[in-house]
Design a protein around this motif. Structure first.
Motif, PDB file in Angstrom:
ATOM      1  N   ALA A  10      69.140  28.774  22.350  1.00 26.73           N
ATOM      2  CA  ALA A  10      67.732  28.987  21.989  1.00 26.73           C
ATOM      3  C   ALA A  10      67.558  30.323  21.286  1.00 26.73           C
ATOM      4  CB  ALA A  10      66.853  28.907  23.237  1.00 26.73           C
ATOM      5  N   GLN A  11      68.248  31.351  21.751  1.00 28.41           N
ATOM      6  CA  GLN A  11      68.151  32.673  21.125  1.00 28.41           C
ATOM      7  C   GLN A  11      68.773  32.673  19.735  1.00 28.41           C
ATOM      8  OE1 GLN A  11      66.388  35.139  22.728  1.00 28.41           O
ATOM      9  NE2 GLN A  11      66.459  36.017  20.692  1.00 28.41           N
ATOM     10  N   ARG A  12      69.925  32.006  19.577  1.00 28.33           N
ATOM     11  CA  ARG A  12      70.557  31.903  18.258  1.00 28.33           C
ATOM     12  C   ARG A  12      69.652  31.189  17.272  1.00 28.33           C
ATOM     13  NH1 ARG A  12      74.882  29.858  20.942  1.00 28.33           N
ATOM     14  NH2 ARG A  12      74.400  27.802  20.088  1.00 28.33           N
ATOM     15  N   ARG A  13      69.043  30.103  17.703  1.00 25.01           N
ATOM     16  CA  ARG A  13      68.163  29.334  16.815  1.00 25.01           C
ATOM     17  C   ARG A  13      66.960  30.163  16.371  1.00 25.01           C
ATOM     18  NH1 ARG A  13      68.823  24.276  20.831  1.00 25.01           N
ATOM     19  NH2 ARG A  13      70.878  23.587  20.098  1.00 25.01           N
ATOM     20  N   LEU A  14      66.380  30.920  17.284  1.00 24.17           N
ATOM     21  CA  LEU A  14      65.285  31.817  16.906  1.00 24.17           C
ATOM     22  C   LEU A  14      65.781  32.841  15.895  1.00 24.17           C
ATOM     23  CD1 LEU A  14      62.448  33.036  17.117  1.00 24.17           C
ATOM     24  CD2 LEU A  14      63.295  34.360  19.088  1.00 24.17           C
ATOM     25  N   ALA A  15      66.939  33.432  16.155  1.00 20.63           N
ATOM     26  CA  ALA A  15      67.483  34.441  15.245  1.00 20.63           C
ATOM     27  C   ALA A  15      67.724  33.855  13.855  1.00 20.63           C
ATOM     28  CB  ALA A  15      68.773  35.027  15.821  1.00 20.63           C
ATOM     29  N   ILE A  16      68.235  32.631  13.782  1.00 17.71           N
ATOM     30  CA  ILE A  16      68.451  31.983  12.489  1.00 17.71           C
ATOM     31  C   ILE A  16      67.122  31.847  11.748  1.00 17.71           C
ATOM     32  CG2 ILE A  16      69.084  29.800  11.368  1.00 17.71           C
ATOM     33  CD1 ILE A  16      71.278  29.542  13.599  1.00 17.71           C
ATOM     34  N   LEU A  17      66.097  31.388  12.442  1.00 13.80           N
ATOM     35  CA  LEU A  17      64.782  31.256  11.804  1.00 13.80           C
ATOM     36  C   LEU A  17      64.250  32.607  11.342  1.00 13.80           C
ATOM     37  CD1 LEU A  17      63.101  28.629  14.153  1.00 13.80           C
ATOM     38  CD2 LEU A  17      64.034  28.249  11.853  1.00 13.80           C
ATOM     39  N   GLN A  18      64.410  33.628  12.148  1.00 18.57           N
ATOM     40  CA  GLN A  18      63.918  34.956  11.781  1.00 18.57           C
ATOM     41  C   GLN A  18      64.694  35.528  10.601  1.00 18.57           C
ATOM     42  OE1 GLN A  18      64.126  36.796  15.683  1.00 18.57           O
ATOM     43  NE2 GLN A  18      61.903  36.611  15.927  1.00 18.57           N
ATOM     44  N   ILE A  19      65.987  35.290  10.548  1.00 18.52           N
ATOM     45  CA  ILE A  19      66.807  35.744   9.414  1.00 18.52           C
ATOM     46  C   ILE A  19      66.312  35.073   8.132  1.00 18.52           C
ATOM     47  CG2 ILE A  19      69.112  35.549   8.372  1.00 18.52           C
ATOM     48  CD1 ILE A  19      70.159  35.881  11.375  1.00 18.52           C
ATOM     49  N   LEU A  20      66.116  33.757   8.192  1.00 19.32           N
ATOM     50  CA  LEU A  20      65.653  33.032   7.008  1.00 19.32           C
ATOM     51  C   LEU A  20      64.245  33.457   6.609  1.00 19.32           C
ATOM     52  CD1 LEU A  20      67.015  29.485   7.882  1.00 19.32           C
ATOM     53  CD2 LEU A  20      67.846  30.999   6.059  1.00 19.32           C
ATOM     54  N   ALA A  21      63.380  33.690   7.591  1.00 20.15           N
ATOM     55  CA  ALA A  21      62.001  34.075   7.300  1.00 20.15           C
ATOM     56  C   ALA A  21      61.925  35.463   6.666  1.00 20.15           C
ATOM     57  CB  ALA A  21      61.158  34.032   8.576  1.00 20.15           C
ATOM     58  N   ALA A  22      62.916  36.294   6.915  1.00 21.47           N
ATOM     59  CA  ALA A  22      62.884  37.678   6.454  1.00 21.47           C
ATOM     60  C   ALA A  22      63.343  37.872   5.012  1.00 21.47           C
ATOM     61  CB  ALA A  22      63.741  38.544   7.377  1.00 21.47           C
ATOM     62  N   ILE A  23      63.929  36.845   4.414  1.00 20.63           N
ATOM     63  CA  ILE A  23      64.448  37.031   3.054  1.00 20.63           C
ATOM     64  C   ILE A  23      63.588  36.283   2.042  1.00 20.63           C
ATOM     65  CG2 ILE A  23      66.816  37.388   3.831  1.00 20.63           C
ATOM     66  CD1 ILE A  23      67.299  34.508   2.661  1.00 20.63           C
ATOM     67  N   PRO A  24      63.460  36.832   0.845  1.00 17.75           N
ATOM     68  CA  PRO A  24      62.707  36.131  -0.199  1.00 17.75           C
ATOM     69  C   PRO A  24      63.320  34.764  -0.476  1.00 17.75           C
ATOM     70  CG  PRO A  24      63.150  38.400  -0.840  1.00 17.75           C
ATOM     71  CD  PRO A  24      63.945  38.137   0.400  1.00 17.75           C
ATOM     72  N   GLY A  25      62.496  33.761  -0.521  1.00 15.47           N
ATOM     73  CA  GLY A  25      62.956  32.400  -0.772  1.00 15.47           C
ATOM     74  C   GLY A  25      63.360  31.646   0.479  1.00 15.47           C
ATOM     75  N   GLY A  26      63.742  32.349   1.536  1.00 15.24           N
ATOM     76  CA  GLY A  26      64.058  31.714   2.807  1.00 15.24           C
ATOM     77  C   GLY A  26      65.261  30.796   2.799  1.00 15.24           C
TER      78      GLY A  26
END
Length: 98
Positions: A10-26
């Motif tokens: 669950a923590q890894r999945r959140l981190a993946i979403l946050q990583i993608l949300a933080a970059i332009p274009g996602g």
């Protein structure tokens, strides 16, 4: 899956979403996501990162596609909402509020 394994997934999945949300274009490939997870202290085998991205795709939080050898992940609006804590999804940790 043990309780600890579920917590880590669950923590890894959140981190993946946050990583993608933080970059332009996602959009990133799982090789880059894997390195970003390592830097966040979530060292994970690439096969596990691929499995998490596939799981997130099944939940409509990312779209996943293959380009050559790479598995690409693109965050959806639903994924952005979960990453920001505006929505929740079973199997994804909720972001901590300060």
């Amino acid at each position: 899956m043990t309780a600890l394994a579920e917590l880590l997934a669950a923590q890894r999945r959140l981190a993946i979403l946050q990583i993608l949300a933080a970059i332009p274009g996602g959009v990133l490939n799982t090789a880059i996501i894997d390195r970003a997870l390592d830097n966040a202290g979530l060292r994970t085998p690439r096969a596990t990162v691929d499995a998490d991205v596939t799981w997130l795709h099944g939940e409509a939080l990312v779209t996943a596609s293959r380009i050559g050898f790479y598995l690409m992940a693109e965050i959806t609006q639903a994924g952005r909402d979960v990453a920001a804590g505006e929505d929740s999804r079973e199997g994804v940790a909720r972001p901590e509020r300060l």
